[in-house]
Design a protein around this motif. Structure first.
Motif, PDB file in Angstrom:
ATOM      1  N   THR A 157       0.838  -1.197   0.000  1.00 27.98           N
ATOM      2  CA  THR A 157       0.000   0.000   0.000  1.00 27.98           C
ATOM      3  C   THR A 157       0.872   1.246   0.000  1.00 27.98           C
ATOM      4  N   ALA A 158       0.237   2.394  -0.209  1.00 25.45           N
ATOM      5  CA  ALA A 158       0.959   3.667  -0.169  1.00 25.45           C
ATOM      6  C   ALA A 158       1.544   3.930   1.213  1.00 25.45           C
ATOM      7  N   ALA A 159       0.937   3.300   2.235  1.00 25.89           N
ATOM      8  CA  ALA A 159       1.419   3.484   3.605  1.00 25.89           C
ATOM      9  C   ALA A 159       2.472   2.451   3.998  1.00 25.89           C
ATOM     10  N   GLY A 160       2.834   1.586   3.064  1.00 23.88           N
ATOM     11  CA  GLY A 160       3.834   0.575   3.366  1.00 23.88           C
ATOM     12  C   GLY A 160       3.326  -0.826   3.083  1.00 23.88           C
ATOM     13  N   THR A 161       4.209  -1.784   3.255  1.00 21.71           N
ATOM     14  CA  THR A 161       3.890  -3.191   2.972  1.00 21.71           C
ATOM     15  C   THR A 161       3.423  -3.898   4.237  1.00 21.71           C
ATOM     16  N   VAL A 162       2.355  -4.695   4.103  1.00 25.61           N
ATOM     17  CA  VAL A 162       1.849  -5.526   5.194  1.00 25.61           C
ATOM     18  C   VAL A 162       2.244  -6.966   4.896  1.00 25.61           C
ATOM     19  N   LYS A 163       2.922  -7.592   5.832  1.00 22.99           N
ATOM     20  CA  LYS A 163       3.352  -8.968   5.624  1.00 22.99           C
ATOM     21  C   LYS A 163       2.174  -9.935   5.688  1.00 22.99           C
ATOM     22  N   ALA A 164       2.277 -11.035   4.939  1.00 21.74           N
ATOM     23  CA  ALA A 164       1.239 -12.068   4.988  1.00 21.74           C
ATOM     24  C   ALA A 164       1.282 -12.788   6.330  1.00 21.74           C
ATOM     25  N   ALA A 165       0.120 -13.226   6.781  1.00 21.90           N
ATOM     26  CA  ALA A 165       0.045 -13.992   8.026  1.00 21.90           C
ATOM     27  C   ALA A 165       0.706 -15.349   7.822  1.00 21.90           C
ATOM     28  N   ARG A 166       1.366 -15.824   8.862  1.00 23.25           N
ATOM     29  CA  ARG A 166       1.974 -17.151   8.838  1.00 23.25           C
ATOM     30  C   ARG A 166       1.063 -18.098   9.610  1.00 23.25           C
ATOM     31  N   MET A 167       0.655 -19.182   8.963  1.00 27.91           N
ATOM     32  CA  MET A 167      -0.290 -20.112   9.575  1.00 27.91           C
ATOM     33  C   MET A 167       0.339 -21.495   9.693  1.00 27.91           C
ATOM     34  N   LEU A 168       0.105 -22.128  10.841  1.00 27.34           N
ATOM     35  CA  LEU A 168       0.554 -23.496  11.088  1.00 27.34           C
ATOM     36  C   LEU A 168      -0.682 -24.364  11.305  1.00 27.34           C
ATOM     37  N   ILE A 169      -0.816 -25.412  10.507  1.00 31.97           N
ATOM     38  CA  ILE A 169      -1.972 -26.307  10.608  1.00 31.97           C
ATOM     39  C   ILE A 169      -1.484 -27.672  11.068  1.00 31.97           C
ATOM     40  N   MET A 170      -2.022 -28.108  12.196  1.00 32.36           N
ATOM     41  CA  MET A 170      -1.618 -29.379  12.803  1.00 32.36           C
ATOM     42  C   MET A 170      -2.659 -30.446  12.488  1.00 32.36           C
ATOM     43  N   GLY A 171      -2.253 -31.427  11.694  1.00 34.88           N
ATOM     44  CA  GLY A 171      -3.179 -32.476  11.281  1.00 34.88           C
ATOM     45  C   GLY A 171      -3.658 -32.215   9.868  1.00 34.88           C
ATOM     46  N   ALA A 172      -3.440 -33.167   8.976  1.00 30.01           N
ATOM     47  CA  ALA A 172      -3.794 -32.970   7.570  1.00 30.01           C
ATOM     48  C   ALA A 172      -4.765 -34.038   7.101  1.00 30.01           C
ATOM     49  N   GLY A 173      -5.805 -34.250   7.895  1.00 29.07           N
ATOM     50  CA  GLY A 173      -6.930 -35.039   7.430  1.00 29.07           C
ATOM     51  C   GLY A 173      -7.804 -34.160   6.552  1.00 29.07           C
ATOM     52  N   VAL A 174      -9.071 -34.521   6.427  1.00 34.40           N
ATOM     53  CA  VAL A 174      -9.977 -33.741   5.571  1.00 34.40           C
ATOM     54  C   VAL A 174     -10.085 -32.301   6.062  1.00 34.40           C
ATOM     55  N   ALA A 175     -10.232 -32.111   7.376  1.00 36.42           N
ATOM     56  CA  ALA A 175     -10.368 -30.762   7.928  1.00 36.42           C
ATOM     57  C   ALA A 175      -9.094 -29.961   7.711  1.00 36.42           C
ATOM     58  N   GLY A 176      -7.954 -30.572   7.978  1.00 34.42           N
ATOM     59  CA  GLY A 176      -6.693 -29.862   7.824  1.00 34.42           C
ATOM     60  C   GLY A 176      -6.407 -29.478   6.390  1.00 34.42           C
ATOM     61  N   LEU A 177      -6.693 -30.375   5.458  1.00 39.76           N
ATOM     62  CA  LEU A 177      -6.458 -30.074   4.046  1.00 39.76           C
ATOM     63  C   LEU A 177      -7.377 -28.961   3.556  1.00 39.76           C
ATOM     64  N   GLN A 178      -8.624 -28.966   4.011  1.00 37.02           N
ATOM     65  CA  GLN A 178      -9.526 -27.881   3.632  1.00 37.02           C
ATOM     66  C   GLN A 178      -9.065 -26.566   4.256  1.00 37.02           C
ATOM     67  N   ALA A 179      -8.549 -26.625   5.488  1.00 37.86           N
ATOM     68  CA  ALA A 179      -8.028 -25.419   6.131  1.00 37.86           C
ATOM     69  C   ALA A 179      -6.850 -24.857   5.332  1.00 37.86           C
ATOM     70  N   ILE A 180      -5.969 -25.744   4.844  1.00 42.01           N
ATOM     71  CA  ILE A 180      -4.843 -25.290   4.025  1.00 42.01           C
ATOM     72  C   ILE A 180      -5.359 -24.590   2.769  1.00 42.01           C
ATOM     73  N   ALA A 181      -6.305 -25.233   2.082  1.00 41.49           N
ATOM     74  CA  ALA A 181      -6.834 -24.671   0.838  1.00 41.49           C
ATOM     75  C   ALA A 181      -7.494 -23.311   1.068  1.00 41.49           C
ATOM     76  N   THR A 182      -8.251 -23.201   2.163  1.00 45.59           N
ATOM     77  CA  THR A 182      -8.941 -21.945   2.458  1.00 45.59           C
ATOM     78  C   THR A 182      -7.953 -20.853   2.837  1.00 45.59           C
ATOM     79  N   ALA A 183      -6.967 -21.195   3.671  1.00 45.54           N
ATOM     80  CA  ALA A 183      -5.959 -20.218   4.073  1.00 45.54           C
ATOM     81  C   ALA A 183      -5.141 -19.747   2.876  1.00 45.54           C
TER      82      ALA A 183
END
Length: 371
Positions: A157-183
């Motif tokens: 932005t004109a006011a500067g750069t905002v860093k992307a959020a860093r996300m850690l997902i524990m468990g990659a079953g159906v819920a975890g994989l969907q969380a990865i895709a959504t994030a």
């Protein structure tokens, strides 16, 4: 056959076991469908929508007094008292709750727990765990993002750069994989962990980095394969090594979503209090396993608390927060299951040679069949 669709009485449960889409098909198959008044209201389904497809809206005593009751959650003692001996109940009945199974057997019910269906290709259309976990993983990311007090994507932005959020997902079953895709769609930088090495490719295909904890022994490799798609409890030394890696990555994370569950057992601790203490102020943890003890010992079921400057969201029934779609998918799962136990003439047929029928049958004729 006369089928009943009651209001779900459990606190916080907004889903319903049948929708106008599935009721229309049941009526077309010559079943009589009774829906308790208000059963679909929390899923945005008014009573007249059921009536329009041929159901009859009625009161609880009549709805529970039918041949087969279709539910989302296991019946309470009060609900069981309204059911007649010999009736069928189908739903997510928690096969690991021995007391509830015994109570249903004592009442003479024939009970089918849909979440106990085998994880096979043939059973995919009835896989309630996957359909509901998919929704839960999506909603988990939205809830965490709503609590997190910064942007998810990187912004210039004109006011500067905002860093992307860093996300850690524990468990990659159906819920975890969907969380990865959504994030990923929201622009986060994602890391994910799971005990099963087989999910590494799936994690990376969705755009996340896999946190790899090497296996030292053949025993660790064997246990990590899991059973039927589910994780198994890992050896103590592997858990220690994983905890050290998670602690280090959690210190850098802005959002952590934990999804790790082991069927019939207390959820494993993945985020210790020491790890929470080391996290950045304003970070967010969403504990999806809170109702099975939690992946974080500081989680509280149904609450968002702040501990050591970290927001900890304890929400174990996320699918119920997306009630309309959750009900639609669940109702289709249930409809497909009914085809296995109801014949073309509308009669109940319990074929115990069928692996899906046998796997889901908890009790019948006063006998507990799943120990």
């Amino acid at each position: 056959m006369k089928l009943g669709i009651p209001v779900e009485s459990r606190d916080g449960e907004t889903r319903v076991a049948a929708t106008p889409e599935t009721v229309k098909k049941l009526v077309a198959a010559k079943h009589e469908v009774l829906v308790e008044a208000g059963a679909g209201i929390k899923s945005s389904i008014p009573d007249d929508a059921y009536e329009a497809v041929g159901a009859r809206v009625s009161f609880a005593a009549e709805v529970y007094g039918v041949d087969a009751v279709l539910k989302v959650r296991a019946p309470s003692a009060e609900e069981r008292s309204l059911m007649r001996s010999g009736a069928v109940v189908v739903g997510m009945l928690n096969p690991f709750d021995a007391d509830n199974t015994a109570a249903m057997a004592a009442h003479g019910l024939t009970a089918f727990a849909l979440e106990a269906a085998p994880r096979t290709s043939r059973a995919q259309s009835m896989d309630v765990l996957s359909s509901q976990a998919n929704i839960a993983g999506y909603k988990a990311v939205l809830m965490a993002a709503n609590t997190y007090q910064r942007f998810m994507p990187m912004l210039m932005t004109a006011a500067g750069t905002v860093k992307a959020a860093r996300m850690l997902i524990m468990g990659a079953g159906v819920a975890g994989l969907q969380a990865i895709a959504t994030a990923k769609r929201l622009g986060a930088v994602i890391e994910a962990s799971d005990v099963r090495p087989a999910v590494k490719e799936q994690i990376e295909s969705l755009g996340a980095k896999f946190l790899d904890v090497p296996f030292i022994t053949d025993e660790e490799k064997e246990i990590a394969q899991g059973i039927g798609g589910y994780a198994r409890p890992m050896p103590v030394d592997w858990m220690r090594r994983q905890a050290e890696l998670v602690h280090e990555r959690a210190r850098q994370a802005d959002i952590i979503i934990t999804t790790a569950l082991i069927p019939g057992r207390k959820a494993p601790i993945l985020i210790s209090e020491d790890t929470v203490r080391a996290m950045k102020p304003g970070s967010v943890i969403l504990d999806m396993a809170v109702d099975q003890g939690g992946n974080c010992p500081l989680s509280e079921s149904g609450k968002t608390v702040i501990k050591h400057g970290v927001h900890i969201i304890g929400e174990g029934n996320l699918a119920a927060l997306v009630a309309a779609d959750a009900s639609a998918l669940y109702a289709r799962n249930l409809l497909d299951f009914l085809k296995l136990i109801i014949n073309a003439e509308g009669g109940l047929v319990i074929n115990r040679e069928d692996d899906i029928v046998a796997g889901t049958l908890l009790c019948s004729g006063g006998e507990v069949l799943r120990k």
